[in-house]
Scaffold this motif. Structure first.
Motif, PDB file in Angstrom:
ATOM      1  N   CYS A 105       0.770  -4.436  -2.995  1.00 25.26           N
ATOM      2  CA  CYS A 105       0.562  -3.416  -1.958  1.00 25.26           C
ATOM      3  C   CYS A 105       1.662  -3.490  -0.897  1.00 25.26           C
ATOM      4  N   HIS A 109       4.418  -0.588   0.510  1.00 25.98           N
ATOM      5  CA  HIS A 109       4.581  -0.178   1.905  1.00 25.98           C
ATOM      6  C   HIS A 109       5.944  -0.566   2.479  1.00 25.98           C
ATOM      7  N   SER A 113       5.990   4.433   4.041  1.00 25.76           N
ATOM      8  CA  SER A 113       5.177   4.131   5.220  1.00 25.76           C
ATOM      9  C   SER A 113       3.707   4.455   4.968  1.00 25.76           C
ATOM     10  N   THR A 114       2.841   3.846   5.764  1.00 23.53           N
ATOM     11  CA  THR A 114       1.400   4.083   5.621  1.00 23.53           C
ATOM     12  C   THR A 114       1.021   5.511   5.996  1.00 23.53           C
ATOM     13  N   GLU A 115       1.876   6.198   6.772  1.00 20.99           N
ATOM     14  CA  GLU A 115       1.598   7.599   7.101  1.00 20.99           C
ATOM     15  C   GLU A 115       1.687   8.484   5.858  1.00 20.99           C
ATOM     16  N   PRO A 118      -1.399   6.126   2.367  1.00 23.76           N
ATOM     17  CA  PRO A 118      -2.514   5.408   2.996  1.00 23.76           C
ATOM     18  C   PRO A 118      -2.860   4.130   2.235  1.00 23.76           C
ATOM     19  N   PRO A 119      -3.324   3.110   2.942  1.00 18.86           N
ATOM     20  CA  PRO A 119      -3.622   1.820   2.298  1.00 18.86           C
ATOM     21  C   PRO A 119      -4.597   1.914   1.128  1.00 18.86           C
TER      22      PRO A 119
END
Length: 240
Positions: A105, A109, A113-115, A118-119
């Motif tokens: 994971c 990332h 990016s997490t934007e 999403p995780p």
């Protein structure tokens, strides 16, 4: 080549390491010809070289013996990250191994990016990869291509569940187009027993090479199907 490397080492004061990658993606027959017929030439350079080869090719006892002998037993098996304990994936609520999930994971990332990723979607991508880094990158690359097409149509886009489902479908269709009736039988057996009837049978080696089947190691070698192949067999009603 040795003279060139010597010149580089003289000017830099550092040792040279050459990595020849992607040989593991060649057809098994080509790999065997390269390493059986040209092994002396491949190991002739007087500097360090890393070659990648398919895991399935090591099922050939003669080839493995040659590689062990010529490399001074310097074969390193790159293991697949075992995201689940053996048999855990078959339970109604399988729990992945967090220490195996987390690094993959994090790799995602570092790239996205997490934007935009999403995780929870990153977790799903990791699970669909089966713990194979190459498949992790392949899956997220397809997701990115889908998003890029949406952006070109003037839409805002992130990698969400819909995008991931499209990417998984693409890979599932790629897997499906290569399978024969005999292949499905081998996959069923491997799924049920964590091993095929004959691990050295050519049809099984082809499935292993194509990543339809993944090899895991702890105290012993065992096999499971690629998660997307599991989905395929469930869609066809071959496993429950």
């Amino acid at each position: 080549m040795n003279l060139l490397v010597a010149e580089i080492q003289t000017h830099t004061g550092q040792n040279v390491l050459v990595i020849i990658d992607d040989l593991d993606k060649l057809d098994l027959g080509d790999v065997e010809k390269i390493f059986k017929n040209h092994i002396k030439a491949l190991f002739q350079p007087a500097f360090r070289i890393i070659y990648t080869i398919p895991i399935a090719s090591l099922r050939d006892a003669v080839l493995q013996s040659t590689l062990v002998s010529e490399s001074n037993d310097q074969i390193v098996t790159m293991p697949v990250s075992k995201l689940f304990a053996r048999g855990e994936r078959r339970s109604s609520n399988p729990v992945p191994i967090d220490q195996m999930m987390q690094p993959l994971c994090e790799i995602l990332h570092k790239r996205i990016s997490t934007e935009l990723l999403p995780p929870d979607i990153a977790t799903q991508i990791t699970l669909y990869s089966g713990g194979v880094l190459r498949e992790l990158v392949r899956l997220v690359n397809i997701c990115c291509r889908i998003c890029l097409r949406q952006v070109r149509r003037g839409q805002d886009s992130v990698i969400d569940g819909t995008v991931l489902a499209q990417a998984v479908k693409e890979i599932r269709l790629d897997f499906e187009t290569t399978l024969s009736k005999a292949d499905y039988a081998t996959l069923q057996t491997t799924y049920e027993r964590f091993t095929p009837d004959d691990p050295k049978a050519q049809d099984f080696l082809d499935l292993l090479h194509g990543l339809h089947v993944l090899e895991y190691r702890n105290d012993q070698v065992w096999y499971d199907l690629h998660p997307i192949v599991i989905d395929l067999l469930k869609l066809k009603g071959l496993i429950s």
